[in-house]
Motif scaffolding. Structure first.
Motif, PDB file in Angstrom:
ATOM      1  N   GLY A   1       0.796  -1.216   0.000  1.00 12.12           N
ATOM      2  CA  GLY A   1       0.000   0.000   0.000  1.00 12.12           C
ATOM      3  C   GLY A   1       0.826   1.262   0.000  1.00 12.12           C
ATOM      4  O   GLY A   1       0.282   2.370  -0.055  1.00 12.12           O
ATOM      5  N   GLY A   2       2.153   1.111   0.076  1.00 13.13           N
ATOM      6  CA  GLY A   2       3.033   2.271   0.003  1.00 13.13           C
ATOM      7  C   GLY A   2       3.520   2.802   1.339  1.00 13.13           C
ATOM      8  O   GLY A   2       4.281   3.776   1.380  1.00 13.13           O
ATOM      9  N   THR A   3       3.127   2.175   2.429  1.00 16.64           N
ATOM     10  CA  THR A   3       3.600   2.608   3.746  1.00 16.64           C
ATOM     11  C   THR A   3       5.065   2.242   3.913  1.00 16.64           C
ATOM     12  O   THR A   3       5.464   1.113   3.617  1.00 16.64           O
ATOM     13  CB  THR A   3       2.781   1.951   4.858  1.00 16.64           C
ATOM     14  OG1 THR A   3       1.405   2.297   4.691  1.00 16.64           O
ATOM     15  CG2 THR A   3       3.255   2.424   6.217  1.00 16.64           C
ATOM     16  N   THR A   4       5.855   3.202   4.373  1.00 19.47           N
ATOM     17  CA  THR A   4       7.292   2.975   4.514  1.00 19.47           C
ATOM     18  C   THR A   4       7.711   3.040   5.977  1.00 19.47           C
ATOM     19  O   THR A   4       7.037   3.644   6.812  1.00 19.47           O
ATOM     20  CB  THR A   4       8.090   4.020   3.728  1.00 19.47           C
ATOM     21  OG1 THR A   4       7.757   5.327   4.213  1.00 19.47           O
ATOM     22  CG2 THR A   4       7.772   3.941   2.238  1.00 19.47           C
ATOM     23  N   ASN A   5       8.830   2.404   6.268  1.00 19.31           N
ATOM     24  CA  ASN A   5       9.431   2.510   7.594  1.00 19.31           C
ATOM     25  C   ASN A   5      10.940   2.405   7.441  1.00 19.31           C
ATOM     26  O   ASN A   5      11.446   1.818   6.471  1.00 19.31           O
ATOM     27  CB  ASN A   5       8.897   1.434   8.542  1.00 19.31           C
ATOM     28  CG  ASN A   5       9.125   0.040   8.028  1.00 19.31           C
ATOM     29  OD1 ASN A   5      10.223  -0.497   8.164  1.00 19.31           O
ATOM     30  ND2 ASN A   5       8.106  -0.560   7.435  1.00 19.31           N
TER      31      ASN A   5
ATOM     32  N   GLY B   1      16.033  10.022   7.172  1.00 19.57           N
ATOM     33  CA  GLY B   1      16.462  11.306   6.647  1.00 19.57           C
ATOM     34  C   GLY B   1      17.563  11.205   5.606  1.00 19.57           C
ATOM     35  O   GLY B   1      17.864  12.193   4.927  1.00 19.57           O
ATOM     36  N   ARG B   2      18.159  10.033   5.474  1.00 20.37           N
ATOM     37  CA  ARG B   2      19.238   9.837   4.494  1.00 20.37           C
ATOM     38  C   ARG B   2      18.850   8.843   3.392  1.00 20.37           C
ATOM     39  O   ARG B   2      19.258   8.997   2.241  1.00 20.37           O
ATOM     40  CB  ARG B   2      20.503   9.355   5.186  1.00 20.37           C
ATOM     41  CG  ARG B   2      21.037  10.298   6.239  1.00 20.37           C
ATOM     42  CD  ARG B   2      22.416   9.852   6.757  1.00 20.37           C
ATOM     43  NE  ARG B   2      22.367   8.546   7.394  1.00 20.37           N
ATOM     44  CZ  ARG B   2      23.094   7.498   7.017  1.00 20.37           C
ATOM     45  NH1 ARG B   2      23.912   7.598   5.973  1.00 20.37           N
ATOM     46  NH2 ARG B   2      23.014   6.355   7.666  1.00 20.37           N
ATOM     47  N   PHE B   3      18.112   7.820   3.755  1.00 20.50           N
ATOM     48  CA  PHE B   3      17.719   6.774   2.815  1.00 20.50           C
ATOM     49  C   PHE B   3      16.239   6.910   2.482  1.00 20.50           C
ATOM     50  O   PHE B   3      15.431   7.301   3.329  1.00 20.50           O
ATOM     51  CB  PHE B   3      17.953   5.389   3.399  1.00 20.50           C
ATOM     52  CG  PHE B   3      19.397   4.999   3.572  1.00 20.50           C
ATOM     53  CD1 PHE B   3      20.431   5.901   3.433  1.00 20.50           C
ATOM     54  CD2 PHE B   3      19.712   3.669   3.886  1.00 20.50           C
ATOM     55  CE1 PHE B   3      21.747   5.530   3.589  1.00 20.50           C
ATOM     56  CE2 PHE B   3      21.029   3.279   4.047  1.00 20.50           C
ATOM     57  CZ  PHE B   3      22.047   4.215   3.906  1.00 20.50           C
TER      58      PHE B   3
ATOM     59  N   MET C   1      20.217   6.027  -1.332  1.00 23.62           N
ATOM     60  CA  MET C   1      21.033   6.247  -0.147  1.00 23.62           C
ATOM     61  C   MET C   1      21.868   7.508  -0.352  1.00 23.62           C
ATOM     62  O   MET C   1      22.710   7.550  -1.251  1.00 23.62           O
ATOM     63  CB  MET C   1      21.946   5.039   0.090  1.00 23.62           C
ATOM     64  CG  MET C   1      21.190   3.726   0.202  1.00 23.62           C
ATOM     65  SD  MET C   1      22.255   2.316   0.609  1.00 23.62           S
ATOM     66  CE  MET C   1      23.252   2.231  -0.872  1.00 23.62           C
ATOM     67  N   ASN C   2      21.604   8.504   0.464  1.00 32.79           N
ATOM     68  CA  ASN C   2      22.325   9.772   0.400  1.00 32.79           C
ATOM     69  C   ASN C   2      23.128   9.985   1.679  1.00 32.79           C
ATOM     70  O   ASN C   2      22.893   9.318   2.693  1.00 32.79           O
ATOM     71  CB  ASN C   2      21.343  10.931   0.207  1.00 32.79           C
ATOM     72  CG  ASN C   2      20.553  10.831  -1.078  1.00 32.79           C
ATOM     73  OD1 ASN C   2      21.040  10.322  -2.086  1.00 32.79           O
ATOM     74  ND2 ASN C   2      19.324  11.324  -1.051  1.00 32.79           N
ATOM     75  N   SER C   3      24.063  10.914   1.618  1.00 33.06           N
ATOM     76  CA  SER C   3      24.897  11.253   2.790  1.00 33.06           C
ATOM     77  C   SER C   3      25.467   9.991   3.425  1.00 33.06           C
ATOM     78  O   SER C   3      25.409   9.800   4.644  1.00 33.06           O
ATOM     79  CB  SER C   3      24.065  12.037   3.823  1.00 33.06           C
ATOM     80  OG  SER C   3      23.545  13.214   3.255  1.00 33.06           O
ATOM     81  N   LEU C   4      26.015   9.137   2.604  1.00 29.51           N
ATOM     82  CA  LEU C   4      26.516   7.853   3.084  1.00 29.51           C
ATOM     83  C   LEU C   4      27.680   8.035   4.042  1.00 29.51           C
ATOM     84  O   LEU C   4      28.500   8.955   3.903  1.00 29.51           O
ATOM     85  CB  LEU C   4      26.923   6.982   1.909  1.00 29.51           C
ATOM     86  CG  LEU C   4      25.742   6.325   1.183  1.00 29.51           C
ATOM     87  CD1 LEU C   4      26.145   5.855  -0.205  1.00 29.51           C
ATOM     88  CD2 LEU C   4      25.193   5.158   2.000  1.00 29.51           C
TER      89      LEU C   4
END
Length: 119
Positions: free
Chosen positions: A54-58, A65-67, A82-85
């Motif tokens: 359904g699109g719910t993320t965790n 805040g980074r991924f 994946m950002n700010s690794l």
């Protein structure tokens, strides 16, 4: 059965970005959720992020805040941007799907893709 093929790992400097992909094939209509896990040397496998049908993320606290996890249902593919690794993100990343058949829950794993973050 659901089969998974991962791609997108590699070597990146700290602060850089990578995007992992996981393409599912087989009985994809049975998929209930898709997740990314990772396992660093000498450590237990840990959940990184998940997305439901359904699109719910965790997310794990360590990557919030980074991924970003997302999915393209038309392509039966889940992504992990994946950002700010950080060097602490170095691990083998595994895609996992949960699928349901006749009220039974099954799980399939990808082969893993190495992510190495240099300092």
């Amino acid at each position: 059965q659901v089969q998974l093929v991962e791609s997108g790992g590699g070597l990146v400097q700290a602060g850089g970005s990578l995007r992992l992909s996981c393409a599912a094939s087989g009985s994809t209509s049975l998929i209930n959720a898709m997740r990314w896990y990772r396992q660093a040397p000498g450590k237990r496998r840990e959940s990184v992020a998940g997305i439901s049908s359904g699109g719910t993320t965790n997310y794990a606290d360590s990557v919030k805040g980074r991924f970003t996890i997302s999915s393209d249902n038309a392509k039966n593919t889940v992504y992990l941007q994946m950002n700010s690794l950080k060097p602490a993100d170095t691990a083998v990343y595994y895609c996992n799907v949960e699928w349901v058949l006749d009220a039974n829950i099954f799980s399939s794993w990808g082969q893993g893709t190495q992510v190495t973050v240099s300092s």
